[in-house]
Scaffold this active site. Structure first.
Site, PDB file in Angstrom:
ATOM      1  N   LEU A   1     -10.250  -3.836   3.766  1.00 20.87           N
ATOM      2  CA  LEU A   1      -9.294  -3.129   2.920  1.00 20.87           C
ATOM      3  C   LEU A   1      -8.286  -2.333   3.763  1.00 20.87           C
ATOM      4  CD1 LEU A   1      -8.831  -2.650  -0.144  1.00 20.87           C
ATOM      5  CD2 LEU A   1     -10.075  -0.501   0.136  1.00 20.87           C
ATOM      6  N   ASP A   2      -7.002  -2.507   3.461  1.00 19.91           N
ATOM      7  CA  ASP A   2      -5.918  -1.744   4.110  1.00 19.91           C
ATOM      8  C   ASP A   2      -5.820  -2.001   5.612  1.00 19.91           C
ATOM      9  OD1 ASP A   2      -5.641  -0.647   1.604  1.00 19.91           O
ATOM     10  OD2 ASP A   2      -6.543   1.275   2.109  1.00 19.91           O
ATOM     11  N   GLN A   3      -6.444  -3.086   6.106  1.00 16.16           N
ATOM     12  CA  GLN A   3      -6.464  -3.321   7.556  1.00 16.16           C
ATOM     13  C   GLN A   3      -5.709  -4.575   7.968  1.00 16.16           C
ATOM     14  OE1 GLN A   3      -7.810  -1.218   9.835  1.00 16.16           O
ATOM     15  NE2 GLN A   3      -8.263   0.189   8.171  1.00 16.16           N
TER      16      GLN A   3
ATOM     17  N   GLY B   1      -7.239   4.147   1.766  1.00 17.81           N
ATOM     18  CA  GLY B   1      -8.063   4.448   0.597  1.00 17.81           C
ATOM     19  C   GLY B   1      -7.274   4.933  -0.590  1.00 17.81           C
TER      20      GLY B   1
ATOM     21  N   HIS C   1       0.853  -1.186   0.000  1.00 13.85           N
ATOM     22  CA  HIS C   1       0.000   0.000   0.000  1.00 13.85           C
ATOM     23  C   HIS C   1       0.884   1.230   0.000  1.00 13.85           C
ATOM     24  CE1 HIS C   1      -3.708   2.251   0.677  1.00 13.85           C
ATOM     25  NE2 HIS C   1      -2.972   3.040   1.433  1.00 13.85           N
TER      26      HIS C   1
END
Lengths: 285, 285, 285, 285
Positions: free
Chosen positions: B227-229, B201, B192
């Site tokens: 998402l992204d976690q 995001g 990311h």
């Protein structure tokens, strides 16, 4: 609870971890942290192990004897640290304050686990007020170039009276005698204001400016007979540009020096530094 | 010689290191690297141990059974890795090249120990020449928004045919289905382009420019449903100034992304990443 | 639009910025970036100024003449760069790939603004496939120790034929002749795999391991007659521990080398590097 | 000699540098440092210029008027700083000492150019000895939750009596009223113990540990109405591992906090921080 730490180095050989951890287990110890590595290139086995146990269970002499026997059968050498009292530290300094204050403040904030700064020793008569502020004795030992031995004699007496284990040269600008260094092996830490081995000797920031390096550094090391050549404990660097004049390098350097020296002292106090030949192995997780 | 690695986590308890190292010793293993730590705050025992032994001595089933028994008596869970074949990796990508090239070059230079990149999979038809240059099969699997299931079916078939163990999302810009993620737990790594959890995001570099941060970052993590976690494996940062426009942040970010992703993949391949709850413990020396 | 950059150094003197910016304004230029600093300690005035103007307005000869006159009246020396064609770069290499690939990929991603890699030159016959992949001519110029002059003659011819402005030694392992170096002042960039001036000479990673440093580095510099002594353009460092064997230092070093070399090349292409005595002033914002 | 600094921001437009440097030259000033950049993406012209001139030549009102006229004709806004007296700073603190000591020591070492710490203000009655040691007045202003207005009234009086220009919240744990913040725009600097915008709010180190980040940070920012949302002046980060418990993150964080806060204060004192919308442009060379 008591805490015990061991540092081991030897030729790599099968079974050392098993034998040691078994010894600890049979003596009712609980391993808190283990860090072992075998160097493929050098063939060295390197280990730090730390364990806790009930204080009333700890049999010091028995432990030392058992480790001695184990070391003999596996051909390893070890250093054992039983944390029954804090390491007593003397700060030696001259005129510069930043490293001294940094360590004193860390002590005040409870960061110096396992150690206690016991006194300040300086060749300049300017530390009384600092000593009072931090409730520490200050020893002023002027160094007469014509009688360095006299000064050293006084320094040795103070170290003995204060029961000092570790001397920290917090920008102490006098050279120590070979005899003093020899009597305090791996027990004197110095901070050098360059990224060693670059810029050995005097005025490293002037050298750095002249050479136009883009990064300056600081190095904490154990003091040995050879100036600036002792085993390196910790180093760090920071970026500089042409906008940084020598006075700015000195300022940026101060920040590096105090960080690096304080980290080196903490690593020493936690028995994380093992010296192998003329380099250190630092078990810092 | 064979190499074996074990990752262990459990409530802290006396005797685990001794029992494990004894088991290894009795099975003629030689511990190469041990890294154990008990967290005082969480009460967790965390360990990675790696050992070598003669290949003909290795009794896989016996070892698993012995560890299973040990784990039961000490209430620990473990992951065992026997390095008898390299981890097979699929690189999933879209249009962006830097992360893909970085990993392929590391493979070519012999840096990806214990792993092999087996194929490239992309939703764009532009990777054939890269595949040829690095002698790798390239699979073009377009993703029709109206038939995502069809694409996923094809992706799953390719992963099965190629015998893939690890999916690396090297800037793959499509979202994976919850089912696919669930079937590949801790086996999908994503990069990311921000210092998570800041700027989750889309368009994180635009967000960073607008917020005026002085440092930007990149984060490699295992993919989970959110998402992204997912658990963070590796992160790094670099300084930026107002002279860096968004296009410069993107360029600086590319350098971060490939470094961070490559380090995360290497850590995974060396079995240095243990997941505890939703965070990772990285045994990186 | 055309872009023009000027680098100025001289004894500090009042009025230079005013005179220069007035000259630019009267010639319909728009200053995009100005970076000026007067060193208190050395008394030097150092400046980089970059401006844009309509291409049809640009009067090259007139501009040069006007700057020449200004330089005379203010006693400053300057370098002028009119960006009418990209700087042409030759990559010289031996066996090692990482720096070469890094620069080629940056070119492919559009990062090398104002420059174009025109060819690869190597003393080893192993770069054809790389050249094909990136659509670049590859020149194989073996270096016979008994006839170094012959090789140099061929190298000079190729540089002339390709219209090369900048030679980048991307881990080229042959020593250049003093004559070649003299003919390409500040136009040959080398990457050295240590934090200069520490560990000059051969095998710096072995030296670093032996000395036990905690940080390793890489240095990009202009090549001068004295080995490893040229003006430093860029440097960077990374942390290492005892778990890093020499092979790991080499791997970590590769990441540093390509980053540092690529940044140095970009700084040169953007005319951000001014050489003063034997050091550089880098206007990097 | 007097020193003058101007910060300018506006829509980019040709001729501003020429007009300003001409104005300075005609007024017998010598530019010491100029840093100008036009942002292509935003179309903003951003500049800091610093010059020296003979004190008896300086015509304050004339200079302001001339700049005002220039600003009108070029449609730029500016901030002018004439260094005729040091910026007077109040340190506000609660229980934590590290940031306060760090700034006081820098003052003692002569690092706080252009500024002077005039007093300490705290809601806790524990700073008298520190004040005495550094020869500074200490104001104890307890904050009764039932009468926050009373405390604020007292705080405002002290700021007025001491002639304070800049409030530094050195880990001051009380929330300021919107009115107070509005009355001190870009004149209150706070240190937040996380890498904003990650981990806003309370207990960021606990959040960081739970999320398993590999890097923690600290952020210095101007205080605005929205908590933790003001323009960021400076940030920095440090690596952490699973061996760092929350108590270690706090300790590592302290080192970051004092470094970042001190750098932010120095940048402010040197008039290097320009606020544009809700972000800062930092002219730090």
């Amino acid at each position: 609870m008591s805490t015990v730490t061991i540092l081991v180095s030897c030729r790599d050989r099968t079974g050392i971890v098993a034998a040691l951890s078994d010894l600890i287990y049979r003596n009712s110890g609980n391993i808190l942290d283990a860090d072992q590595h075998s160097e493929a290139e050098s063939g060295l086995f390197l280990m730090r192990m730390q364990w806790s146990l009930d204080t009333h269970v700890l049999d010091r002499d028995g432990l030392r004897q058992a480790l001695h026997d184990l070391g003999r059968s596996f051909a390893f050498t070890f250093k054992l640290f039983i944390h029954d009292r804090p390491t007593r530290i003397a700060l030696w300094c001259s005129n510069t304050e930043h490293c001294v204050y940094d360590l004193l403040l860390r002590q005040r904030m409870g960061e110096l686990q396992d150690g206690v700064i016991a006194c300040i020793l300086s060749n300049h008569d300017r530390w009384r007020e600092v000593g009072e502020h931090f409730s520490l004795p200050v020893y002023h030992v002027p160094v007469d170039p014509a009688d360095r031995q006299g000064a050293e004699q006084r320094q040795r007496e103070i170290m003995a009276e204060e029961g000092i284990d570790l001397i920290v040269l917090a920008r102490y600008m006098q050279i120590l005698s070979p005899e003093l260094v020899a009597d305090w092996p791996e027990r004197i830490i110095n901070i050098h204001h360059s990224f060693l081995p670059a810029f050995v000797g005097a005025r490293p920031y002037h050298q750095a400016k002249e050479r136009g390096v883009k990064v300056i550094g600081a190095t904490a090391h154990y003091v040995t007979q050879e100036l600036d050549q002792g085993p390196i404990i910790e180093q760090d660097v920071t970026r500089v540009s042409h906008r940084d004049e020598v006075i700015d390098l000195v300022r940026k350097g101060r920040d590096l020096e105090r960080q690096v020296l304080s980290r080196a002292v903490a690593l020493h106090l936690q028995h994380r530094v093992l010296t192998v030949e003329n380099r250190t192995v630092v078990f810092d997780g």
